[in-house]
Motif scaffolding. Structure first.
Motif, short mmCIF file in Angstrom:
data_model
loop_
_atom_site.label_atom_id
_atom_site.label_comp_id
_atom_site.label_asym_id
_atom_site.label_seq_id
_atom_site.Cartn_x
_atom_site.Cartn_y
_atom_site.Cartn_z
N ARG A 183 -14.50 -4.08 -18.86
CA ARG A 183 -13.94 -5.20 -19.08
C ARG A 183 -12.55 -5.30 -18.31
O ARG A 183 -11.71 -4.23 -18.03
N LYS A 184 -12.22 -6.51 -17.80
CA LYS A 184 -10.97 -6.61 -17.01
C LYS A 184 -9.92 -6.95 -17.93
O LYS A 184 -9.99 -7.79 -18.83
N LYS A 185 -8.64 -6.48 -18.04
CA LYS A 185 -7.51 -6.71 -18.92
C LYS A 185 -6.64 -7.69 -17.96
O LYS A 185 -6.66 -7.99 -16.71
N GLY B 245 -4.72 -6.81 -14.88
CA GLY B 245 -5.47 -6.38 -13.70
C GLY B 245 -6.14 -4.82 -13.66
O GLY B 245 -6.69 -4.54 -12.86
N THR B 246 -5.85 -4.25 -15.06
CA THR B 246 -6.40 -3.04 -14.87
C THR B 246 -7.90 -3.08 -15.59
O THR B 246 -8.09 -4.20 -15.97
N PHE B 247 -8.59 -2.07 -15.63
CA PHE B 247 -9.90 -2.11 -16.32
C PHE B 247 -10.12 -1.23 -17.50
O PHE B 247 -9.66 0.03 -17.34
N MET B 248 -10.79 -1.75 -18.62
CA MET B 248 -11.26 -0.66 -19.53
C MET B 248 -12.69 -0.41 -19.35
O MET B 248 -13.43 -1.41 -19.19
N ILE C 54 -20.81 4.17 -25.05
CA ILE C 54 -20.40 2.87 -25.24
C ILE C 54 -21.07 2.05 -24.19
O ILE C 54 -21.01 2.16 -23.04
N ARG C 55 -21.70 1.15 -24.56
CA ARG C 55 -22.44 0.02 -23.67
C ARG C 55 -21.55 -1.32 -23.36
O ARG C 55 -21.69 -2.09 -22.58
N GLU C 56 -20.85 -1.66 -24.43
CA GLU C 56 -20.13 -2.83 -24.54
C GLU C 56 -18.60 -2.75 -25.06
O GLU C 56 -18.42 -2.01 -25.86
N ILE C 57 -17.75 -3.54 -24.13
CA ILE C 57 -16.42 -3.42 -24.69
C ILE C 57 -15.89 -4.88 -24.91
O ILE C 57 -16.16 -5.65 -24.09
N ARG C 58 -15.27 -5.14 -25.96
CA ARG C 58 -14.71 -6.44 -26.33
C ARG C 58 -13.28 -6.43 -26.65
O ARG C 58 -13.12 -5.21 -27.25
#
Length: 260
Positions: A147-149, A152-155, A190-194
């Motif tokens: 997921r994009k924060k 500009g970084t990513f989780m 972990i398959r999904e991040i929200r």
């Protein structure tokens, strides 16, 4: 009992949708690949109305060109009408898999697994490779979710130490370097991040324990269950767990996708 009723209701809805004669009309269908095996893992809706098909390929013919060896990560860009705009194989001659992607201003950032290590790479809007980063570990690891924060970084999420071991949640820079992260023994992957409206993180995945104790706290069986957790975002990378829940029955249950 409440958990069981929720799952029965969902299965009933899926069954009705599958047999309904009054559902949405099919606009187009799409199949692609070569003479060997292809696997689509996820689809990303793109800003131009098209979509990005993310997966892997073993083929070297058909629509597939530039395949490097055993299994390549395979990205297919499709136009709004479903036809292929371009395809790109990303690999080295070993084994690579792509699992999920996000769109950025100048391309796409994709996570997966390269030679059994967690992997992130970037391609431009035409599929040309830009950069990559791998995270060697003593055992198998992979990145399954990204997921994009707003900064500009990513989780990113996945697993470390084998698929039956620890779930990982990392914060990576815009160039794919590790800022901080944590492994969870209460989850296997972990398959999904929200991102939640209160500034925290919801992770969705699974838990599997090979001993007889089952899930932490003895909630359900050790065969494999869905895992859902809410964690607090901390800049120091601690990511404390706010709550954690398991869902499943007496046999194996696996998480594939989710939304809030």
């Amino acid at each position: 009992m409440q958990k069981s009723l929720h799952f029965i209701f969902l299965l009933f809805l899926c069954t009705v949708a599958g047999i309904s004669q009054n559902g949405p009309a099919e606009l187009w269908s799409y199949d692609t690949g070569g003479s060997r095996s292809e696997r689509a893992v996820s689809v990303l809706e793109c800003a131009d109305g098209g979509s990005l098909l993310i997966g892997s390929t073993d083929s070297k013919d058909g629509i597939v060109t530039g395949q490097h060896g055993l299994t390549d990560a395979w990205i297919v860009k499709r136009r709004p009408n479903g036809s292929a705009e371009w395809q790109q194989c990303i690999g080295t001659g070993e084994t690579e898999y792509a699992h999920q992607a996000v769109e950025v201003a100048d391309g796409y950032v994709v996570v997966g697994q390269k030679n059994y290590h967690a992997w992130i790479f970037k391609i431009n809007k035409s599929g040309v490779f830009i950069w990559e980063n791998t995270f060697p570990t003593s055992a198998s690891s992979a990145l399954l979710a990204i997921r994009k924060k707003t900064d500009g970084t990513f989780m990113v999420g996945g697993y470390n130490g084998g698929f039956e071991n620890h779930a990982l949640l990392w914060n990576l820079s815009s160039s794919g370097n590790l800022i901080n992260g944590i492994s969870f023994i209460i989850g296997s992957y972990i398959r999904e991040i929200r991102f939640t409206t209160d500034g925290n993180i919801l992770v969705m995945g699974g838990y599997k324990n090979n001993n007889e104790e089952g899930c932490p706290g003895g909630e359900i069986t050790p065969l494999g269950d869905l895992w859902l957790a809410k964690v607090a975002f901390e800049t120091n990378g601690s990511y404390p767990v706010i709550w954690s829940k398991y869902y499943g029955g007496t046999t194996y249950d696996a998480f594939l996708d989710g939304e809030i």
